[in-house]
Design a protein around this motif. Structure first.
Motif, PDB file in Angstrom:
ATOM      1  N   LEU A 297       1.885  49.452  86.170  1.00 51.96           N
ATOM      2  CA  LEU A 297       1.741  48.164  86.833  1.00 51.96           C
ATOM      3  C   LEU A 297       2.082  47.030  85.863  1.00 51.96           C
ATOM      4  O   LEU A 297       2.779  46.072  86.216  1.00 51.96           O
ATOM      5  CB  LEU A 297       0.290  48.039  87.304  1.00 51.96           C
ATOM      6  CG  LEU A 297      -0.061  46.962  88.300  1.00 51.96           C
ATOM      7  CD1 LEU A 297       0.731  47.164  89.574  1.00 51.96           C
ATOM      8  CD2 LEU A 297      -1.550  47.017  88.607  1.00 51.96           C
ATOM      9  N   SER A 298       1.634  47.167  84.610  1.00 54.81           N
ATOM     10  CA  SER A 298       1.869  46.104  83.630  1.00 54.81           C
ATOM     11  C   SER A 298       3.357  46.011  83.275  1.00 54.81           C
ATOM     12  O   SER A 298       3.850  44.930  82.964  1.00 54.81           O
ATOM     13  CB  SER A 298       1.003  46.309  82.388  1.00 54.81           C
ATOM     14  OG  SER A 298       1.548  47.303  81.548  1.00 54.81           O
ATOM     15  N   VAL A 299       4.057  47.146  83.322  1.00 52.41           N
ATOM     16  CA  VAL A 299       5.509  47.094  83.092  1.00 52.41           C
ATOM     17  C   VAL A 299       6.146  46.247  84.198  1.00 52.41           C
ATOM     18  O   VAL A 299       7.011  45.408  83.936  1.00 52.41           O
ATOM     19  CB  VAL A 299       6.121  48.518  83.062  1.00 52.41           C
ATOM     20  CG1 VAL A 299       7.633  48.445  82.981  1.00 52.41           C
ATOM     21  CG2 VAL A 299       5.568  49.313  81.900  1.00 52.41           C
ATOM     22  N   GLY A 300       5.679  46.439  85.433  1.00 50.93           N
ATOM     23  CA  GLY A 300       6.170  45.631  86.552  1.00 50.93           C
ATOM     24  C   GLY A 300       5.861  44.158  86.355  1.00 50.93           C
ATOM     25  O   GLY A 300       6.733  43.298  86.537  1.00 50.93           O
ATOM     26  N   VAL A 301       4.622  43.863  85.945  1.00 49.59           N
ATOM     27  CA  VAL A 301       4.222  42.474  85.703  1.00 49.59           C
ATOM     28  C   VAL A 301       5.114  41.868  84.620  1.00 49.59           C
ATOM     29  O   VAL A 301       5.549  40.718  84.717  1.00 49.59           O
ATOM     30  CB  VAL A 301       2.731  42.392  85.303  1.00 49.59           C
ATOM     31  CG1 VAL A 301       2.383  41.000  84.800  1.00 49.59           C
ATOM     32  CG2 VAL A 301       1.839  42.771  86.477  1.00 49.59           C
ATOM     33  N   ALA A 302       5.419  42.667  83.585  1.00 49.33           N
ATOM     34  CA  ALA A 302       6.262  42.189  82.487  1.00 49.33           C
ATOM     35  C   ALA A 302       7.634  41.764  83.002  1.00 49.33           C
ATOM     36  O   ALA A 302       8.135  40.690  82.660  1.00 49.33           O
ATOM     37  CB  ALA A 302       6.413  43.278  81.422  1.00 49.33           C
ATOM     38  N   PHE A 303       8.235  42.601  83.858  1.00 47.10           N
ATOM     39  CA  PHE A 303       9.551  42.271  84.422  1.00 47.10           C
ATOM     40  C   PHE A 303       9.503  40.993  85.255  1.00 47.10           C
ATOM     41  O   PHE A 303      10.362  40.126  85.145  1.00 47.10           O
ATOM     42  CB  PHE A 303      10.073  43.422  85.285  1.00 47.10           C
ATOM     43  CG  PHE A 303      10.689  44.525  84.481  1.00 47.10           C
ATOM     44  CD1 PHE A 303      11.778  44.273  83.640  1.00 47.10           C
ATOM     45  CD2 PHE A 303      10.204  45.822  84.546  1.00 47.10           C
ATOM     46  CE1 PHE A 303      12.349  45.285  82.887  1.00 47.10           C
ATOM     47  CE2 PHE A 303      10.763  46.841  83.794  1.00 47.10           C
ATOM     48  CZ  PHE A 303      11.840  46.569  82.971  1.00 47.10           C
ATOM     49  N   VAL A 304       8.462  40.895  86.077  1.00 47.88           N
ATOM     50  CA  VAL A 304       8.335  39.711  86.936  1.00 47.88           C
ATOM     51  C   VAL A 304       8.210  38.447  86.078  1.00 47.88           C
ATOM     52  O   VAL A 304       8.913  37.465  86.287  1.00 47.88           O
ATOM     53  CB  VAL A 304       7.123  39.857  87.885  1.00 47.88           C
ATOM     54  CG1 VAL A 304       6.868  38.549  88.629  1.00 47.88           C
ATOM     55  CG2 VAL A 304       7.351  40.998  88.871  1.00 47.88           C
ATOM     56  N   LEU A 305       7.322  38.502  85.075  1.00 50.51           N
ATOM     57  CA  LEU A 305       7.103  37.337  84.209  1.00 50.51           C
ATOM     58  C   LEU A 305       8.392  36.916  83.510  1.00 50.51           C
ATOM     59  O   LEU A 305       8.777  35.746  83.526  1.00 50.51           O
ATOM     60  CB  LEU A 305       6.069  37.675  83.140  1.00 50.51           C
ATOM     61  CG  LEU A 305       4.616  37.292  83.379  1.00 50.51           C
ATOM     62  CD1 LEU A 305       3.782  37.704  82.165  1.00 50.51           C
ATOM     63  CD2 LEU A 305       4.485  35.792  83.611  1.00 50.51           C
ATOM     64  N   ARG A 306       9.070  37.904  82.905  1.00 46.41           N
ATOM     65  CA  ARG A 306      10.265  37.604  82.130  1.00 46.41           C
ATOM     66  C   ARG A 306      11.348  37.000  83.017  1.00 46.41           C
ATOM     67  O   ARG A 306      12.024  36.050  82.650  1.00 46.41           O
ATOM     68  CB  ARG A 306      10.784  38.876  81.449  1.00 46.41           C
ATOM     69  CG  ARG A 306      11.691  38.612  80.277  1.00 46.41           C
ATOM     70  CD  ARG A 306      12.033  39.887  79.539  1.00 46.41           C
ATOM     71  NE  ARG A 306      10.944  40.837  79.655  1.00 46.41           N
ATOM     72  CZ  ARG A 306      11.103  42.137  79.874  1.00 46.41           C
ATOM     73  NH1 ARG A 306      12.311  42.641  79.977  1.00 46.41           N
ATOM     74  NH2 ARG A 306      10.068  42.925  79.988  1.00 46.41           N
ATOM     75  N   ASN A 307      11.486  37.559  84.219  1.00 41.14           N
ATOM     76  CA  ASN A 307      12.532  37.051  85.102  1.00 41.14           C
ATOM     77  C   ASN A 307      12.176  35.710  85.720  1.00 41.14           C
ATOM     78  O   ASN A 307      13.061  34.909  86.013  1.00 41.14           O
ATOM     79  CB  ASN A 307      12.883  38.096  86.154  1.00 41.14           C
ATOM     80  CG  ASN A 307      13.733  39.205  85.549  1.00 41.14           C
ATOM     81  OD1 ASN A 307      14.879  38.976  85.176  1.00 41.14           O
ATOM     82  ND2 ASN A 307      13.158  40.377  85.385  1.00 41.14           N
ATOM     83  N   LEU A 308      10.888  35.458  85.904  1.00 42.60           N
ATOM     84  CA  LEU A 308      10.473  34.129  86.358  1.00 42.60           C
ATOM     85  C   LEU A 308      10.840  33.093  85.300  1.00 42.60           C
ATOM     86  O   LEU A 308      11.315  31.998  85.619  1.00 42.60           O
ATOM     87  CB  LEU A 308       8.968  34.086  86.618  1.00 42.60           C
ATOM     88  CG  LEU A 308       8.487  34.602  87.980  1.00 42.60           C
ATOM     89  CD1 LEU A 308       6.956  34.586  88.026  1.00 42.60           C
ATOM     90  CD2 LEU A 308       9.061  33.745  89.107  1.00 42.60           C
TER      91      LEU A 308
ATOM     92  N   SER B 208      13.557  30.125  85.755  1.00 48.32           N
ATOM     93  CA  SER B 208      13.210  28.702  85.719  1.00 48.32           C
ATOM     94  C   SER B 208      13.760  27.991  84.487  1.00 48.32           C
ATOM     95  O   SER B 208      14.036  26.799  84.552  1.00 48.32           O
ATOM     96  CB  SER B 208      11.689  28.519  85.816  1.00 48.32           C
ATOM     97  OG  SER B 208      11.034  29.420  84.968  1.00 48.32           O
ATOM     98  N   ALA B 209      13.950  28.698  83.358  1.00 49.41           N
ATOM     99  CA  ALA B 209      14.407  28.009  82.142  1.00 49.41           C
ATOM    100  C   ALA B 209      15.836  28.383  81.754  1.00 49.41           C
ATOM    101  O   ALA B 209      16.424  27.754  80.887  1.00 49.41           O
ATOM    102  CB  ALA B 209      13.456  28.312  80.989  1.00 49.41           C
ATOM    103  N   GLY B 210      16.379  29.426  82.376  1.00 48.68           N
ATOM    104  CA  GLY B 210      17.737  29.843  82.034  1.00 48.68           C
ATOM    105  C   GLY B 210      17.761  30.771  80.822  1.00 48.68           C
ATOM    106  O   GLY B 210      16.762  30.919  80.126  1.00 48.68           O
ATOM    107  N   ALA B 211      18.935  31.373  80.592  1.00 51.54           N
ATOM    108  CA  ALA B 211      19.051  32.370  79.526  1.00 51.54           C
ATOM    109  C   ALA B 211      19.359  31.729  78.174  1.00 51.54           C
ATOM    110  O   ALA B 211      19.245  32.373  77.140  1.00 51.54           O
ATOM    111  CB  ALA B 211      20.134  33.387  79.876  1.00 51.54           C
TER     112      ALA B 211
END
Lengths: 234, 304
Positions: B116-127, B131-134
């Motif tokens: 579950l935390s791996v999923g949360v990590a992906f969501v956070l990073r992509n958010l 929002s801030a760009g690469a």
């Protein structure tokens, strides 16, 4: 009105029913001991009373209030505390920190309550800054009971407080239990050291196979021939 | 200069990166000790902290009174409110994630929570990416000259990082030993069932654990951004390996072990560059992780 009244409780683990309709009561200020062979359901009863197991039938009343199915932290607030048989202290915390955790929900100043527990167990005062993990079994048992007493409960549930203790410590723990009773706390004990426990008890119950087989005053049970032969080792 | 003469200098750099690793590792260790799972999203909380600070910094730098720099440091007064708000914001973010996601699975097996935390990590990073760009950001482009202390050369920023890391660790120690919630956190790490039976409000302790762990992670993320003059959406994810190595080295679930482990990993990584290429720094952390798991899985200071 009894302090604790357990009425026709059926309870167990998952599909396995351990208690098949048990009724007991505890009055204010008395020591009541439950004895019986392993697997008779003694510890299961304590866990059910304290809300750690949900009964499938029957009710539990504490101070006249129906507490069946309440979670443990609510039951603690009503004035009932429970000391488990094993793992009943926080080993990496000091004695005093263990006691403070007993009063976590009180928020306020614990000094007076700590003082009362230290008067009951003077050895804990001397060692209040010591980590409990480094203490002996008997001292840990005192810490565990002291932690429960911080809440100033009217009923204390003790699950085999002398299990795995050396004989001289067993006597010490039973002496502490009497001192706790004398300070006005009712105590319900589940015990393997049946004879010694009954000697300090006002009343006792004998459980067999999840049923209540005998009951009576501590003296009556000790004198009863059949109880003596079957459960007290002759 | 030969590799041996460079060791004092590299040791000093190790203290700097060790401070950042320690701040991240403490939170990872705290959540593990109380919730019993390895949180792969912890690195991304560091990233979130770095970006939240960046956002607030851009706002506060518009206020003339907060412009400028502190002495030879690369940042000025605007960083103070930005830093504090980022710690607070990241703490709240972690508590919100717990309420939304992890709380529903309190009794799940640790491996479920890990996934579950791996999923949360992906969501956070992509958010953050969304929002801030690469493109990378930086808090400041001020060039700093190094100063000489005790025979080594360090930038004032680096001295500041070591000092702030030390102060935060001391504050955490005081929190864990002097406050009611801090003691309850240690009690819960010892024995969660007993904590519940004792009447400790375990959900409140869990919320505090997330809040404190995430705030320290945010501090680590911001300090990493200051030190490396680089803030990217991968900042925390890349830091995750040394964090885990530090936690395992110090003994899983012990915040004090994580402090020592973080410093040791940072120092070892830097010292290794005297003999092998800098590119192998992650391999050094990974090597320590594997060695510890084989030889002493309870960690250097572990009890069991």
């Amino acid at each position: 009105m009894p302090l604790l009244e357990v009425r026709d409780i059926r309870s167990g683990y998952g599909d396995m029913e351990v208690l098949h309709g048990i009724s007991i009561h505890v009055d204010s200020g008395e020591i009541v001991t439950i004895i019986g062979p392993n697997g008779a359901g003694k510890s299961t009863l304590l866990k059910t009373v304290f809300g750690l197991l949900k009964p499938t039938a029957g009710r539990v009343f504490f101070q006249g209030q129906d507490i069946t199915g309440l979670p443990p932290h609510r039951i603690v607030q009503l004035g009932m505390c429970y000391v488990p048989q094993v793992d009943n202290v926080f080993p990496s915390l000091t004695v005093q920190e263990n006691l403070e955790m007993g009063g976590f929900i009180l928020r306020g100043d614990l000094r007076e309550r700590l003082e009362r527990v230290y008067r009951l167990f003077p050895v804990l005062r001397e060692r209040r800054r010591q980590r409990v993990g480094k203490m002996s079994g008997g001292e840990r048992q005192m810490v565990a009971m002291g932690r429960a007493l911080i809440m100033d409960p009217s009923l204390l549930l003790l699950d085999e407080p002398t299990a795995a203790l050396a004989p001289n410590l067993v006597t010490q723990v039973f002496e502490s239990i009497q001192r706790i009773r004398d300070s006005g706390v009712a105590i319900l004990i589940v015990e393997q050291n049946a004879r010694q426990a009954l000697e300090i008890s006002d009343r006792g119950y004998v459980f067999v196979d999840g049923m209540n087989r005998y009951q009576g005053s501590g003296r009556e049970l000790l004198a009863d021939e059949e109880v003596g032969r079957l459960f007290l080792g002759g | 200069m030969g590799p041996w003469e460079r060791l004092p200098q590299l040791f000093a750099y190790g203290l700097v990166s060790g401070s950042v690793i320690t701040l991240g590792a403490i939170g990872l260790s705290l959540t593990h000790s109380i919730l019993r799972f390895a949180n792969f999203a912890h690195g991304d909380l560091m990233t979130a902290g770095a970006y939240i600070a960046l956002g607030f910094l851009l706002v506060f730098q518009r206020i003339p009174a907060l412009r400028g720099h502190f002495g030879r440091l690369s940042f000025g007064p605007a960083m103070i409110p930005a830093f504090l708000l980022a710690l607070l914001g990241t703490g709240i973010l972690a508590i919100a994630i717990d309420r939304l996601v992890y709380r529903r699975l309190r009794r799940a097996r640790p491996v479920m929570l890990l996934m579950l935390s791996v999923g949360v990590a992906f969501v956070l990073r992509n958010l953050i990416l969304f929002s801030a760009g690469a493109d990378p950001y930086y808090y400041s482009h001020r060039i700093q000259r190094a100063i000489h202390i005790l025979g080594v050369r360090l930038k004032v920023d680096q001295v500041f990082i070591i000092a702030l890391g030390f102060v935060l660790v001391v504050l955490l120690h005081l929190f864990l030993t002097r406050t009611r919630i801090g003691k309850a956190m240690r009690a819960m790490a010892d024995n969660p069932e007993l904590a519940q039976v004792t009447g400790i409000d375990t959900e409140r302790v869990i919320a505090w654990t997330w809040g404190i762990g995430a705030a320290l992670a945010a501090a680590g993320g911001i300090l990493s951004g200051i030190e490396n003059k680089l803030i990217t959406p991968q900042l925390g994810w890349q830091a995750l390996l040394p964090l885990f190595a530090a936690v395992v080295l110090g003994g899983i679930g012990s915040p004090y072990g994580a402090m020592a482990g973080g410093m040791l990993i940072g120092i070892t990584q830097e010292l290794s560059t005297a003999f092998i290429s800098t590119a192998y720094k992650p391999a050094v952390a990974f090597g320590i992780l594997v060695l510890m798991l084989i030889l002493r899985p309870q960690g250097l200071f572990g009890r069991r």
